[in-house]
Enzyme design. Structure first.
Site, PDB file in Angstrom:
ATOM      1  N   ASP A  73       0.851  -1.194   0.000  1.00 52.05           N
ATOM      2  CA  ASP A  73       0.000   0.000   0.000  1.00 52.05           C
ATOM      3  C   ASP A  73       0.885   1.242   0.000  1.00 52.05           C
ATOM      4  O   ASP A  73       2.061   1.191   0.393  1.00 52.05           O
ATOM      5  CB  ASP A  73      -0.966   0.010   1.201  1.00 52.05           C
ATOM      6  CG  ASP A  73      -0.262   0.001   2.544  1.00 52.05           C
ATOM      7  OD1 ASP A  73       0.768  -0.701   2.681  1.00 52.05           O
ATOM      8  OD2 ASP A  73      -0.727   0.688   3.471  1.00 52.05           O
ATOM      9  N   GLU A 137      -0.050  -0.777   5.888  1.00 52.10           N
ATOM     10  CA  GLU A 137       1.052  -0.252   6.692  1.00 52.10           C
ATOM     11  C   GLU A 137       0.934   1.245   6.845  1.00 52.10           C
ATOM     12  O   GLU A 137       1.217   1.795   7.902  1.00 52.10           O
ATOM     13  CB  GLU A 137       2.398  -0.605   6.043  1.00 52.10           C
ATOM     14  CG  GLU A 137       3.589  -0.509   6.994  1.00 52.10           C
ATOM     15  CD  GLU A 137       4.179   0.886   7.120  1.00 52.10           C
ATOM     16  OE1 GLU A 137       4.919   1.132   8.076  1.00 52.10           O
ATOM     17  OE2 GLU A 137       3.905   1.748   6.262  1.00 52.10           O
TER      18      GLU A 137
END
Ligand SMILES: [Zn+2]
Length: 381
Positions: A73, A137
Site C-alpha cells: 500500500d 502499513e
C-alpha cells in the site's frame, strides 16, 4: 532492457494501491510468487470499508526459515498536477523510477522477489523462504502485519529471522540497517474550568493555568538519557485549543495533544501512570485519552545483525550502521515472533511529490537481499 527487479517495481507502481485499496498489487505479487513455487495464501482482515487484503507466501516447508516483510500500500499522491510524471505510470527517466511507492516500498518488494528468483535457481531446496506482504502499513495498520503475525503463529509459519524492506538508507544503499524502533504514545488531554471576564479572574477558573503545569514534563523535553541502542525519549506538544476567539474571556475548557517517542527504558503503561500522577498533583478536573500506537523494540547486536551487516558490506563495500531512529514500522509486530531488522532503498523522497529511486539501487538492493539469503542458508543458521 530493465532488469526483472526494475520491471516488477514498475508494474507494482502501476497498481494504484493507496491504502486500503489493493489496486492489483497483491494479485501481481501472487502471480509472480506462484511461478517461483510459493504457496500463496490471501489473508483479508477487517470488514466493510476497513477490509484490507494481505498475502502470505512460503516456499518450502522445513527449516531454516527466512522471511522478507513489506507493504504494497502507498500514501495518497497529494496534488497530482505537481508530479512531473504520472505517479502510477512507472515512468523511467534519467536512471530513476518515478511514482508513488517507488521508494516506500514497492521497489524493495520487487527486490525481494528478484533476489528469491535468483537464489532458488542455484539452491532450490534449502529450508523455507516466506514473504509477508501487507496492504495496511501506511494507515492505522490494524488489519495488516499484526493480524498476519497472529495467523502465522497459529498456522506454524513462524520464521527464524525476518528482514523488513522499508527504505532505511538516508543517502546510499549501505548506510543504515534499523535494528529497532521507538514506541509512540499519544495523549488527548481535556481540562475544564469556569468561564469568566478576564477583568474579574477571581470569579472564573482558568483551565489554561493548570494545563501549562500539566504539560511541563512533556513540553519539548527529553525524558531520559537514552541507552546503548536508543537516543533519549522525546515528548512534544502538538496542539492546544480553547475554541475561544475573544480576548476578554477566560475560556471554560482547554484541550491539548502531545506525543511521546520513547525508547526501551519505558513501557507505555509506566509513562501513562507517571503522567496521570503528575496531572493529579496539579489538581482540578482533567480527562486524558491515551493511544499507544507502538511499543519500542530492539534486536540486540549478535549473530543475526552481524550476518546482515556482512551481507550488505559484501555487496556495497560499506558496513551499514545499526540505528533505531525514525518513525514506527511494521517490524514492531514481527519482533514478537522472531528477530527482525530493516533494510531497503534510499528513503529521501518517500511520501513526497515526485517520489523516485535510482533503478541501479533497486538492482543493488536485490543483490544485497540475495546475499542475505546466501549467508543465512550457508551454515544452516
Ligand atoms: Zn513504508
Amino acid at each position: 532492457m530493465p532488469s526483472y527487479a526494475i520491471q516488477l517495481a514498475q508494474d507494482l507502481v502501476r497498481c494504484p494501491s493507496v491504502t486500503p485499496a489493493e489496486g492489483g498489487a497483491l494479485d501481481l505479487m501472487q502471480d509472480e510468487l506462484c511461478k517461483l513455487g510459493f504457496d500463496c495464501t490471501r489473508l483479508p482482515f477487517g470488514r466493510g470499508v476497513a477490509r484490507i487484503d494481505n498475502l502470505f507466501a512460503r516456499r518450502g516447508t522445513s527449516g531454516p526459515h527466512f522471511a522478507f516483510a513489506g507493504h504494497i500500500d502507498v500514501v495518497p499522491v497529494g496534488d497530482f498536477a505537481k508530479w512531473q510524471h504520472d505517479p502510477f505510470s512507472g515512468a523511467l527517466h534519467d536512471g530513476k523510477l518515478f511514482g508513488r511507492g517507488a521508494a516506500d516500498m514497492k521497489g524493495g518488494v520487487a527486490a525481494f522477489v528478484a533476489a528469491v528468483a535468483e537464489f532458488i535457481q542455484h539452491t532450490p531446496d534449502l529450508g523455507s523462504i516466506s514473504l509477508i506482504i501487507t496492504g495496511d502499513e501506511e494507515a492505522d495498520a490494524d488489519f495488516g502485519t499484526v493480524k498476519m503475525v497472529e495467523w502465522m503463529e497459529v498456522n506454524k509459519h513462524v520464521p527464524d529471522v525476518c528482514v523488513v524492506g522499508e527504505p532505511t538508507n538516508p543517502n546510499q544503499i549501505g548506510d543504515v540497517i534499523k535494528n529497532g524502533r521507538r514506541g509512540s504514545l499519544s495523549c488527548h488531554l481535556q481540562i475544564d474550568g469556569t468561564q469568566g471576564h478576564v477583568a474579574y479572574p477571581h470569579l472564573a477558573d482558568n483551565p489554561i493555568t493548570r494545563l501549562l503545569a500539566m504539560l511541563e514534563p512533556v513540553n519539548g523535553t527529553e525524558l531520559d538519557g537514552g541507552n546503548d541502542y536508543f537516543d533519549p525519549s522525546t515528548a512534544n506538544v502538538t496542539s492546544i485549543d480553547t475554541n475561544n476567539g475573544a480576548g476578554n474571556i477566560i475560556p471554560s475548557m482547554v484541550t491539548a495533544k502531545f506525543n511521546i517517542r520513547f525508547n526501551t527504558n519505558h513501557k507505555s503503561d509506566d509513562l501513562i501512570g507517571w503522567l496521570e500522577e503528575h496531572f493529579e498533583g496539579v489538581g482540578g478536573p482533567w480527562r486524558a485519552t491515551w493511544r499507544t500506537s507502538a511499543q519500542p523494540f530492539v534486536t540486540p547486536v549478535g549473530a543475526f545483525t552481524d550476518l546482515m551487516q556482512g551481507a550488505v558490506e559484501a555487496v556495497t563495500g560499506r558496513k551499514p550502521v545499526l540505528s533505531t531512529s525514525g518513525g514506527t514500522s511494521d517490524a514492531r509486530f514481527i519482533t514478537t515472533i522472531c528477530p527482525v531488522v530493516e533494510f531497503g532503498l534510499v528513503g529521501k523522497t518517500m511520501h513526497q511529490i515526485d517520489e523516485h529511486v535510482y533503478v541501479a539501487d533497486i538492482d543493488q538492493l536485490a543483490k544485497v537481499y540475495h546475499e542475505m539469503l546466501v549467508q543465512f542458508f550457508k551454515d544452516g543458521f
